[in-house]
Design a protein around this motif. Structure first.
Motif, short mmCIF file in Angstrom:
data_model
loop_
_atom_site.label_atom_id
_atom_site.label_comp_id
_atom_site.label_asym_id
_atom_site.label_seq_id
_atom_site.Cartn_x
_atom_site.Cartn_y
_atom_site.Cartn_z
N SER A 94 4.11 15.57 3.49
CA SER A 94 3.20 16.01 2.39
C SER A 94 3.20 14.61 1.58
CB SER A 94 3.72 17.14 1.79
OG SER A 94 5.06 17.18 1.34
N ALA A 95 2.05 14.53 0.86
CA ALA A 95 2.08 13.77 -0.26
C ALA A 95 2.55 14.27 -1.41
CB ALA A 95 0.45 13.37 -0.69
N SER A 96 3.14 13.27 -2.25
CA SER A 96 3.93 13.56 -3.47
C SER A 96 3.89 12.85 -4.52
CB SER A 96 5.56 13.62 -3.13
OG SER A 96 6.30 13.78 -4.33
N SER A 97 3.60 13.33 -5.89
CA SER A 97 3.61 12.34 -6.92
C SER A 97 4.75 12.53 -8.01
CB SER A 97 2.22 12.92 -7.61
OG SER A 97 2.16 14.24 -8.10
N TYR A 134 2.81 6.57 -7.92
CA TYR A 134 3.20 7.89 -7.73
C TYR A 134 2.41 8.43 -6.52
CZ TYR A 134 5.19 7.94 -12.69
OH TYR A 134 5.92 7.71 -13.77
N ARG A 135 2.62 7.84 -5.38
CA ARG A 135 1.70 8.25 -4.30
C ARG A 135 2.89 7.97 -2.95
NH1 ARG A 135 -2.78 3.68 -4.81
NH2 ARG A 135 -0.82 2.68 -5.32
N ARG A 164 0.74 -1.23 0.02
CA ARG A 164 -0.15 -0.31 -0.08
C ARG A 164 0.97 1.26 -0.01
NH1 ARG A 164 -4.90 -1.79 4.21
NH2 ARG A 164 -5.95 -3.25 2.84
N PRO A 165 0.52 2.31 -0.73
CA PRO A 165 1.26 3.44 -0.82
C PRO A 165 1.22 4.23 0.70
CG PRO A 165 -0.98 4.09 -1.46
CD PRO A 165 -0.85 2.39 -1.10
N ALA A 166 2.56 5.19 0.56
CA ALA A 166 2.61 6.05 1.93
C ALA A 166 1.31 6.76 1.90
CB ALA A 166 3.84 6.82 1.77
N ALA A 167 0.65 7.21 1.02
CA ALA A 167 -0.50 8.09 1.01
C ALA A 167 -1.29 7.60 -0.07
CB ALA A 167 -0.37 9.54 1.08
N PHE A 168 -2.55 7.49 0.15
CA PHE A 168 -3.49 7.21 -0.97
C PHE A 168 -4.02 8.31 -1.77
CE2 PHE A 168 -4.07 3.24 1.40
CZ PHE A 168 -4.21 2.38 0.73
#
Length: 389
Positions: free
Chosen positions: A137-140, A147-148, A112-116
């Motif tokens: 902070s979320a980054s793409s 890319y999460r 699972r990504p660090a943030a969805f």
């Protein structure tokens, strides 16, 4: 040694079913058989070649893990589901494990990504860290699985809960240094500048089964991509890698194709499902979409040990996915079907799962994303498509 070189091909038959019921029969492991005259009752089908690697992986799950990567947009990431565990990809994983159990392997949630990238009000679980301090902070910007990633500023700390016996912590190389601690254990230092790869993985093994936490402390700015939680299934059973992103188009994954393929290769996939097209249709013509989508498939099939690939049509009649497009919805559907034929990929259509009449009851308030009931219907349908017959 890759699965292809170490395994002898297993004669299996797969059938792509047409249609779905919201109340499937109790899952059980399908088995082949023989007719009265001694001939096999499991006759080869077109799907048996398209999903051969996946079928082999399921058959050999007692000795090697069967690994599924779900690539897609918000339909796969789970927008509309009330919780992360009620997404159709997670429900399908549960069903696969019921149909194909592995002794003494409960199985973790997988990657699972660090943030969805899902957003409220349809879904409210975008950030699943239990606590954070400092700049997080979320980054793409990183070509990870979807890319999460999450960027931690110097001195920032974030903690994630997980359940299982093993953990892989995915991070981007070349950024800086951080440390991580599992439960109350000793801190482990990681210098991401020591790696020449596009991403790195720090592994923790041999944990007691049950609930744990991993706390990450950034000494300098770093990017944390995601976490893979195993519960006895690091090397056995069935594992899911979530590689979807809400809002994604095919170009999302081809913009840095070499970097993305490095991330995919690190999962050692046996199956990749792709659910794309809805977002592309708002900004790309059918011809442009075909070029982007073909580039993605060709990239996956160029891997040293290419996986089975299944393309999934997502234009369902009765949903709000038919207006304001750069072309007709049927043209985008035709692109996906044509690419499946031309690339030797399997193909299914979510329109076969979600009924033309009454589909509104299976959708969230936006009229696009499946609610929990819709997620279950899709999961039941996809489970049948991925089951060995």
């Amino acid at each position: 040694m890759t699965r292809t070189t170490r395994l002898v091909a297993v004669a299996v038959a797969l059938a792509l079913l047409t249609g779905c019921t919201a109340n499937p029969t109790t899952p059980s492991e399908p088995t082949g058989g023989a007719s009265a005259d001694g001939t096999s009752s499991a006759l080869p089908t077109r799907a048996s070649s398209e999903l051969a690697d996946w079928a082999t992986a399921l058959d050999d799950r007692d000795d090697y893990s069967a690994r599924w990567v779900a690539v897609g947009d918000s339909i796969s990431e789970g927008m509309g589901a009330s919780t992360v565990d009620s997404r159709w990809i997670d429900l399908t994983l549960d069903g696969l494990r019921e149909r194909y159990p592995t002794d003494d392997v409960p199985g973790g949630v997988g990657y699972r990504p660090a943030a969805f990238a899902v957003a409220p009000p349809a879904s409210t679980w975008a950030r699943w860290a239990s606590s954070s301090e400092g700049s997080v902070s979320a980054s793409s910007r990183t070509a990870d699985l979807g890319y999460r990633s999450v960027t931690l500023g110097a001195g920032a700390t974030t903690t994630y809960p997980f359940t299982g016996t093993d953990l892989d912590l995915w991070w981007s190389s070349g950024r800086g240094t951080f440390s991580y601690t599992v439960d109350d254990g000793d801190a482990v230092e990681v210098d991401t500048r020591d790696s020449m790869a596009t991403s790195g993985i720090s592994s923790v093994t041999g944990l007691d089964a049950g609930a744990h936490t991993v706390t990450i402390h950034a000494e300098t700015p770093v990017d944390i991509e995601g976490l893979t939680a195993f519960d006895g299934d690091r090397d056995r059973g069935i594992t899911l890698f979530d590689s979807s992103r809400s809002g994604a188009t095919a170009r999302t994954f081809t913009a840095d194709l070499p970097g993305y393929l490095d991330s995919i290769a690190a999962t050692k996939p046996d199956l990749v499902t792709i659910t794309l097209g809805a977002n592309d249709a708002f900004s790309r013509t059918p011809d442009q979409f075909e070029d982007d989508y073909r580039t993605l498939i060709d990239g996956l099939q160029s891997l040293d040990d290419p996986p089975s690939v299944m393309l999934m049509g997502e234009f369902v009649p009765g949903t709000n996915l038919t207006e304001g497009l750069a072309g007709d919805a049927s043209e985008y559907d035709a692109v996906v079907q044509r690419l499946a034929d031309e690339t030797g990929s399997a193909y299914i259509d979510l329109a076969d799962a979600l009924p033309a009449d009454g589909v509104a009851s299976l959708l969230s308030a936006d009229g696009v994303h499946p609610n929990d009931a819709g997620q279950r219907v899709i999961a039941d349908y996809v489970l049948d498509q991925l089951s060995v017959r």
